[in-house]
Design a protein around this motif. Structure first.
Motif, mmCIF file in Angstrom:
data_model
loop_
_atom_site.group_PDB
_atom_site.id
_atom_site.type_symbol
_atom_site.label_atom_id
_atom_site.label_comp_id
_atom_site.label_asym_id
_atom_site.label_seq_id
_atom_site.Cartn_x
_atom_site.Cartn_y
_atom_site.Cartn_z
ATOM 1 N N THR A 99 1.002 -1.240 0.071
ATOM 2 C CA THR A 99 -0.111 -0.022 0.060
ATOM 3 C C THR A 99 0.684 1.210 -0.076
ATOM 4 O O THR A 99 1.729 1.418 0.878
ATOM 5 C CB THR A 99 -0.990 0.028 1.098
ATOM 6 N N VAL A 100 0.734 2.119 -0.941
ATOM 7 C CA VAL A 100 1.276 3.462 -1.184
ATOM 8 C C VAL A 100 0.532 4.803 -1.058
ATOM 9 O O VAL A 100 -0.630 4.347 -1.413
ATOM 10 C CB VAL A 100 2.394 3.409 -2.340
ATOM 11 N N ASP A 101 0.862 5.899 -1.028
ATOM 12 C CA ASP A 101 0.365 7.121 -1.125
ATOM 13 C C ASP A 101 0.334 7.732 -2.409
ATOM 14 O O ASP A 101 -0.249 8.447 -2.869
ATOM 15 C CB ASP A 101 0.612 7.976 0.081
ATOM 16 N N SER A 102 1.660 7.384 -2.871
ATOM 17 C CA SER A 102 1.835 7.863 -4.328
ATOM 18 C C SER A 102 2.402 7.005 -5.402
ATOM 19 O O SER A 102 3.135 5.853 -4.981
ATOM 20 C CB SER A 102 2.800 9.118 -4.170
ATOM 21 N N PHE A 103 2.103 7.384 -6.654
ATOM 22 C CA PHE A 103 2.647 6.396 -7.706
ATOM 23 C C PHE A 103 2.307 4.890 -7.542
ATOM 24 O O PHE A 103 3.065 4.017 -7.545
ATOM 25 C CB PHE A 103 4.178 6.530 -8.080
ATOM 26 N N ASP A 139 0.243 1.416 -8.924
ATOM 27 C CA ASP A 139 0.098 0.568 -9.907
ATOM 28 C C ASP A 139 -1.416 0.527 -10.249
ATOM 29 O O ASP A 139 -1.940 0.340 -11.101
ATOM 30 C CB ASP A 139 0.776 -0.799 -10.001
ATOM 31 N N LEU A 140 -2.331 0.559 -9.000
ATOM 32 C CA LEU A 140 -3.672 0.281 -9.161
ATOM 33 C C LEU A 140 -4.422 1.256 -7.948
ATOM 34 O O LEU A 140 -3.809 1.210 -7.027
ATOM 35 C CB LEU A 140 -4.085 -1.008 -8.893
ATOM 36 N N LYS A 141 -5.526 1.841 -8.282
ATOM 37 C CA LYS A 141 -6.200 2.480 -7.230
ATOM 38 C C LYS A 141 -7.196 1.347 -6.794
ATOM 39 O O LYS A 141 -8.080 1.036 -7.496
ATOM 40 C CB LYS A 141 -6.847 3.609 -7.677
ATOM 41 N N VAL A 142 -7.545 1.166 -5.526
ATOM 42 C CA VAL A 142 -8.426 0.342 -5.094
ATOM 43 C C VAL A 142 -9.534 0.873 -4.263
ATOM 44 O O VAL A 142 -9.198 1.724 -3.293
ATOM 45 C CB VAL A 142 -7.653 -0.944 -4.182
ATOM 46 N N LYS A 143 -10.528 0.475 -4.634
ATOM 47 C CA LYS A 143 -11.661 0.876 -3.924
ATOM 48 C C LYS A 143 -12.419 -0.259 -3.038
ATOM 49 O O LYS A 143 -12.917 -1.177 -3.851
ATOM 50 C CB LYS A 143 -12.919 1.605 -4.781
ATOM 51 N N PRO A 146 7.018 -6.001 -3.527
ATOM 52 C CA PRO A 146 5.607 -6.156 -4.039
ATOM 53 C C PRO A 146 5.579 -6.615 -5.470
ATOM 54 O O PRO A 146 6.518 -6.234 -6.326
ATOM 55 C CB PRO A 146 4.897 -5.009 -3.482
ATOM 56 N N ASP A 147 4.615 -7.270 -5.748
ATOM 57 C CA ASP A 147 4.154 -7.417 -7.288
ATOM 58 C C ASP A 147 3.608 -6.423 -7.612
ATOM 59 O O ASP A 147 3.714 -5.975 -8.905
ATOM 60 C CB ASP A 147 3.555 -8.714 -7.556
ATOM 61 N N MET A 170 -5.554 2.887 -1.685
ATOM 62 C CA MET A 170 -6.831 2.849 -1.309
ATOM 63 C C MET A 170 -7.616 3.970 -1.427
ATOM 64 O O MET A 170 -6.943 5.124 -1.160
ATOM 65 C CB MET A 170 -7.029 2.427 0.216
ATOM 66 N N VAL A 171 -8.899 4.064 -2.300
ATOM 67 C CA VAL A 171 -9.469 5.446 -2.472
ATOM 68 C C VAL A 171 -10.803 5.312 -2.195
ATOM 69 O O VAL A 171 -11.309 4.173 -1.994
ATOM 70 C CB VAL A 171 -9.040 5.705 -4.177
ATOM 71 N N ASN A 172 -11.505 6.320 -2.064
ATOM 72 C CA ASN A 172 -12.953 6.093 -1.830
ATOM 73 C C ASN A 172 -13.792 6.367 -3.149
ATOM 74 O O ASN A 172 -15.092 6.112 -3.244
ATOM 75 C CB ASN A 172 -13.494 7.444 -0.899
ATOM 76 N N SER A 173 -13.199 6.794 -4.286
ATOM 77 C CA SER A 173 -13.852 7.076 -5.462
ATOM 78 C C SER A 173 -12.668 6.605 -6.899
ATOM 79 O O SER A 173 -11.600 6.960 -6.322
ATOM 80 C CB SER A 173 -14.519 8.396 -5.651
ATOM 81 N N PHE A 174 -13.489 6.641 -7.865
ATOM 82 C CA PHE A 174 -12.421 6.464 -8.993
ATOM 83 C C PHE A 174 -11.471 5.482 -8.927
ATOM 84 O O PHE A 174 -10.288 5.630 -9.179
ATOM 85 C CB PHE A 174 -11.940 7.722 -9.464
ATOM 86 N N PRO A 175 -11.901 4.164 -8.464
ATOM 87 C CA PRO A 175 -10.767 2.896 -8.707
ATOM 88 C C PRO A 175 -10.363 2.673 -10.143
ATOM 89 O O PRO A 175 -11.199 3.139 -10.890
ATOM 90 C CB PRO A 175 -11.350 1.701 -7.974
ATOM 91 N N GLY A 176 -9.364 1.822 -10.070
ATOM 92 C CA GLY A 176 -8.851 1.364 -11.302
ATOM 93 C C GLY A 176 -7.343 1.952 -11.678
ATOM 94 O O GLY A 176 -6.460 2.256 -10.979
ATOM 95 N N LEU A 177 -6.869 1.890 -12.903
ATOM 96 C CA LEU A 177 -5.620 2.092 -13.244
ATOM 97 C C LEU A 177 -5.464 3.737 -13.155
ATOM 98 O O LEU A 177 -6.355 4.545 -13.570
ATOM 99 C CB LEU A 177 -5.418 1.692 -14.930
ATOM 100 N N PRO A 178 -4.309 4.115 -12.945
ATOM 101 C CA PRO A 178 -4.221 5.499 -12.386
ATOM 102 C C PRO A 178 -3.973 6.320 -13.745
ATOM 103 O O PRO A 178 -3.734 5.872 -14.894
ATOM 104 C CB PRO A 178 -2.812 5.796 -11.506
#
Length: 105
Positions: free
Chosen positions: A51-55, A57-61, A91-92, A97-105
């Motif tokens: 889990t990261v705050d910036s950059f 690979d995927l935004k997860v909701k 990590p692979d 973690m996001v509250n909206s707009f999940p998916g590829l950055p």
């Protein structure tokens, strides 16, 4: 000819093999769709996640039902679509973690 051979060998050692260990445009990682029911395990995961705050690979909701879009995960205790292990190093994939707009950055 020796220079050309050297350049080919150098390119093969520096560039990663295409399609390996990356998230493709269809939101798959090594054949695993990155949406669905997810189980957190301590060993033998399908994917190691940091889990990261910036950059990321995927935004997860996190959702409670119908995790059908890219990056929508429903955490379960049994019958997962895939298993993850949270790690701090090597990590692979990296997620945010996001509250909206999940998916590829």
């Amino acid at each position: 000819m020796k220079v050309l051979s050297f350049l080919v060998v150098a390119a093969l050692t520096v560039l990663p093999a295409s399609g390996e260990d990356t998230i493709d445009e269809a939101c798959f990682f090594n054949g695993i769709a990155l949406n669905g029911k997810v189980q957190v395990v301590e060993s033998f995961p399908d994917i190691k996640v940091k889990t990261v705050d910036s950059f990321p690979d995927l935004k997860v909701k996190i959702v409670q039902s119908f995790p059908s879009n890219c990056g929508e995960w429903q955490f379960v205790e049994s019958f997962p679509d895939f298993k993850i292990q949270f790690v701090e190093s090597f990590p692979d994939i990296k997620i945010k973690m996001v509250n909206s707009f999940p998916g590829l950055p």
